[in-house]
Write an enzyme that holds these catalytic residues in place. Structure first.
Site, PDB file in Angstrom:
ATOM      1  N   ASP A  12       0.807  -1.220   0.000  1.00  0.00           N
ATOM      2  CA  ASP A  12       0.000   0.000   0.000  1.00  0.00           C
ATOM      3  C   ASP A  12       0.840   1.270   0.000  1.00  0.00           C
ATOM      4  OD1 ASP A  12      -2.301  -1.682   0.297  1.00  0.00           O
ATOM      5  OD2 ASP A  12      -1.769  -1.852   2.406  1.00  0.00           O
ATOM      6  N   LYS A  15       1.938   2.205  -5.129  1.00  0.00           N
ATOM      7  CA  LYS A  15       2.672   1.779  -6.326  1.00  0.00           C
ATOM      8  C   LYS A  15       1.849   2.014  -7.599  1.00  0.00           C
ATOM      9  CE  LYS A  15       3.092  -2.351  -4.459  1.00  0.00           C
ATOM     10  NZ  LYS A  15       2.777  -2.161  -3.051  1.00  0.00           N
ATOM     11  N   GLY A  39      -4.161  -4.740  -3.623  1.00  0.00           N
ATOM     12  CA  GLY A  39      -5.174  -3.729  -3.946  1.00  0.00           C
ATOM     13  C   GLY A  39      -4.520  -2.571  -4.665  1.00  0.00           C
ATOM     14  N   HIS A  40      -4.928  -2.317  -5.894  1.00  0.00           N
ATOM     15  CA  HIS A  40      -4.390  -1.147  -6.611  1.00  0.00           C
ATOM     16  C   HIS A  40      -5.545  -0.202  -6.876  1.00  0.00           C
ATOM     17  CE1 HIS A  40      -0.739  -3.299  -7.993  1.00  0.00           C
ATOM     18  NE2 HIS A  40      -1.554  -4.330  -7.984  1.00  0.00           N
ATOM     19  N   GLN A 239       2.421  -6.004  -2.995  1.00  0.00           N
ATOM     20  CA  GLN A 239       2.782  -6.003  -1.557  1.00  0.00           C
ATOM     21  C   GLN A 239       4.069  -5.202  -1.337  1.00  0.00           C
ATOM     22  OE1 GLN A 239       2.011  -9.545  -2.813  1.00  0.00           O
ATOM     23  NE2 GLN A 239      -0.051  -8.791  -2.607  1.00  0.00           N
TER      24      GLN A 239
HETATM   25  P1  IMP Z   1      -1.821 -12.909   2.134  1.00  0.00           P
HETATM   26  O1  IMP Z   1      -0.951 -12.316   1.086  1.00  0.00           O
HETATM   27  O2  IMP Z   1      -3.286 -12.761   1.864  1.00  0.00           O
HETATM   28  O3  IMP Z   1      -1.436 -14.337   2.428  1.00  0.00           O
HETATM   29  O4  IMP Z   1      -1.570 -12.107   3.501  1.00  0.00           O
HETATM   30  C1  IMP Z   1      -0.332 -12.161   4.185  1.00  0.00           C
HETATM   31  C2  IMP Z   1       0.027 -10.812   4.793  1.00  0.00           C
HETATM   32  O5  IMP Z   1       0.287  -9.879   3.754  1.00  0.00           O
HETATM   33  C3  IMP Z   1      -1.096 -10.200   5.629  1.00  0.00           C
HETATM   34  O6  IMP Z   1      -0.499  -9.494   6.697  1.00  0.00           O
HETATM   35  C4  IMP Z   1      -1.766  -9.251   4.667  1.00  0.00           C
HETATM   36  O7  IMP Z   1      -2.434  -8.198   5.325  1.00  0.00           O
HETATM   37  C5  IMP Z   1      -0.572  -8.743   3.883  1.00  0.00           C
HETATM   38  N1  IMP Z   1      -0.912  -8.303   2.524  1.00  0.00           N
HETATM   39  C6  IMP Z   1      -1.165  -9.075   1.451  1.00  0.00           C
HETATM   40  N2  IMP Z   1      -1.396  -8.326   0.361  1.00  0.00           N
HETATM   41  C7  IMP Z   1      -1.275  -7.047   0.739  1.00  0.00           C
HETATM   42  C8  IMP Z   1      -1.371  -5.798   0.045  1.00  0.00           C
HETATM   43  O8  IMP Z   1      -1.583  -5.726  -1.176  1.00  0.00           O
HETATM   44  N3  IMP Z   1      -1.171  -4.692   0.806  1.00  0.00           N
HETATM   45  C9  IMP Z   1      -0.886  -4.746   2.131  1.00  0.00           C
HETATM   46  N4  IMP Z   1      -0.779  -5.867   2.813  1.00  0.00           N
HETATM   47  C10 IMP Z   1      -0.968  -7.032   2.125  1.00  0.00           C
END
Ligand code: IMP
Length: 462
Positions: A12, A15, A39-40, A239
């Protein structure tokens, strides 16, 4: 030439906005890891687009490629494509045949494991999209790949092996009665998620659609051809570096590698190709975090995410930054945890990816504060350290040593964006230059608002 964009913190970082600016000069925008957990938000021609899987560059008419390092939920893929079409766009999306498929049982198991882990404080606060279980199956050599969806016999063979093992895991290890369970807030049919025939029918149809629309590619070959023809590629990491499964705050991480090394593995382009290009680290001017785990510079406290002994009583400041920055998850809507900028985290990220440039976003969000702090270093065990310790437990024990900067006024940021770097308030420039100097990396862009035109661009890497 390639330009790789890497989140320097915890996701977040904004990007999407920079990808949008730079992708103007790119022929294709490529994702190399992750899935629909990203999330974009892209604002283009006054319209806001929220995407979680499809590379955001498609909004600008670029070819979007999901590389072999991605995990793909076909249902999300087609939903996002349809939504873009409904809004008058004609998205050109290609998917690597080597990318792995997120199946309904992956999402179910993601939820069950998170629940099971929450007792022992091990839950990562995942997005529930099945990301981790899909990468587990990839590493366990029992995954289903996009190419398998186009080959019904292979798809059936894979399902016949894997589905009974998933059923046994859920029933025998976690003791859940599948037939009577509710999964994914009722969105996932519990019976179909573990039924070979039902899965075969549904996923074979996805294969037909992918085939009919000629959407699948041998990604490495497809992308090198673009480069050989003199084209340009923007590689979009999802991420952030501290969520990297190797370099991040394990186990509170995602299950892939957002850092730049994976831009090679996850696309099929060689490391030298990526290294000859630019690697731009995206930094948010403060910290935000969705999910659990320590966060030494955290402000305030978010129920269910902040560690029991973490956070601070600066609740008002935390709420101000959260609201000004719209710090609510794009995918989940959850309030994000917020904190001051953490320089040891950034030094670690800059080294792991070898940033050649920096984009610092959201300086407008901090405008109006009397002072802005930065965690410059940590004290751990009585010693001052300037980078992150290798275990998350030690990181949780780090006490930040803050540097305080004078705040900057709220100004007309669109005016600033139109005028250029010198129009940024002086105190904000001092802050930006401190970060750039500490990381020994030049400043390429400054984000001063959410839209594409709200970026002060100092360097165009293509
Ligand atoms: P997962 O990727 O759904 O397995 O989540 C693993 C960790 O990464 C968690 O703490 C999520 O909140 C974090 N996470 C996954 N995708 C994002 C993103 O796009 N932005 C921020 N945090 C993310």
């Amino acid at each position: 030439m390639t330009v790789t964009i890497v989140g320097a913190q915890l996701g977040d970082e904004g990007k999407g906005g920079l990808v949008d600016v730079y992708s103007e000069d790119a022929d294709a925008v490529v994702r190399y890891q992750g899935g629909d957990n990203a999330g974009h938000t892209v604002i283009h021609d006054g319209e806001e687009y929220k995407l979680s899987l499809v590379p955001s560059g498609v909004v600008r008419g670029k070819t979007g490629v999901l590389g072999n390092g991605c995990v793909v939920n076909p249902s999300t893929l087609f939903e996002e494509i349809e939504t873009l079409r409904d809004r008058g766009l004609d998205p050109d999306v290609r998917v690597a045949r080597r990318a792995h498929v997120i199946m309904p049982y992956h999402r179910v198991i993601d939820g069950i494991e998170e629940d099971a882990k929450s007792d022992g404080n091990l839950a990562a606060g995942t997005t529930g999209r099945g990301i981790g279980p899909t990468y587990e199956d990839k590493a366990g050599r029992r995954g289903i790949r996009i190419g398998d969806l186009l080959d019904p016999a292979v798809l059936r063979d894979r399902l016949e092996y894997v589905v009974p093992t998933k059923r046994a895991l859920v029933e025998d290890v976690f003791g859940i009665d599948i037939e009577n369970a509710t999964f994914g807030a009722g969105e996932i049919d519990p019976v179909e998620a573990f039924d070979v025939d039902a899965l075969y029918e549904e996923y074979r149809e996805y294969g037909d659609r992918l085939g009919e629309d000629a959407m699948t590619v041998n990604a490495g070959e497809f992308l090198s051809r673009t480069l050989d023809d003199g084209g340009t590629l923007m590689l979009e990491g999802a991420q952030g570096s501290s969520l990297d499964i190797d370099h991040g705050v394990y186990p509170y991480v995602t299950s892939s590698n957002p850092t730049a090394g994976y831009a090679a593995t996850g696309t099929g382009l060689g490391p030298a190709v990526i290294g000859q290009g630019e690697i731009v680290g995206i930094v948010k001017a403060y910290l935000s975090r969705v999910g659990t785990g320590p966060l030494p510079t955290e402000l305030g406290f978010v129920e269910g995410q902040t560690e029991p002994d973490g956070g601070s009583d600066d609740e008002e400041l935390a709420t101000y930054i959260r609201d000004e920055g719209g710090e609510y998850g794009t995918v989940t809507g959850r309030p994000r945890r917020v904190g001051w900028l953490d320089m040891p985290m950034l030094r670690h990220a800059a080294r792991a990816s070898g940033f050649t440039g920096l984009a610092i976003n959201h300086i407008d969000v901090l405008a109006g504060l009397d002072e802005v702090k930065v965690g410059h270093s940590y004290t751990l065990g009585g010693e001052e350290i300037e980078t992150m310790p290798a275990t998350t437990e030690r990181w949780g024990e780090c006490e930040p040593n803050y540097r305080t900067f004078d705040g900057w006024p709220d100004v007309d940021w669109s005016d600033v964006a139109a005028t250029g770097y010198e129009a940024i308030p002086e105190n904000a420039r001092t802050y930006l230059e401190y970060v750039s100097d500490e990381l020994d990396t030049p400043l390429y862009a400054v984000g001063v608002g959410p839209g594409r035109t709200d970026t002060v661009v100092l360097e165009r890497p293509f």
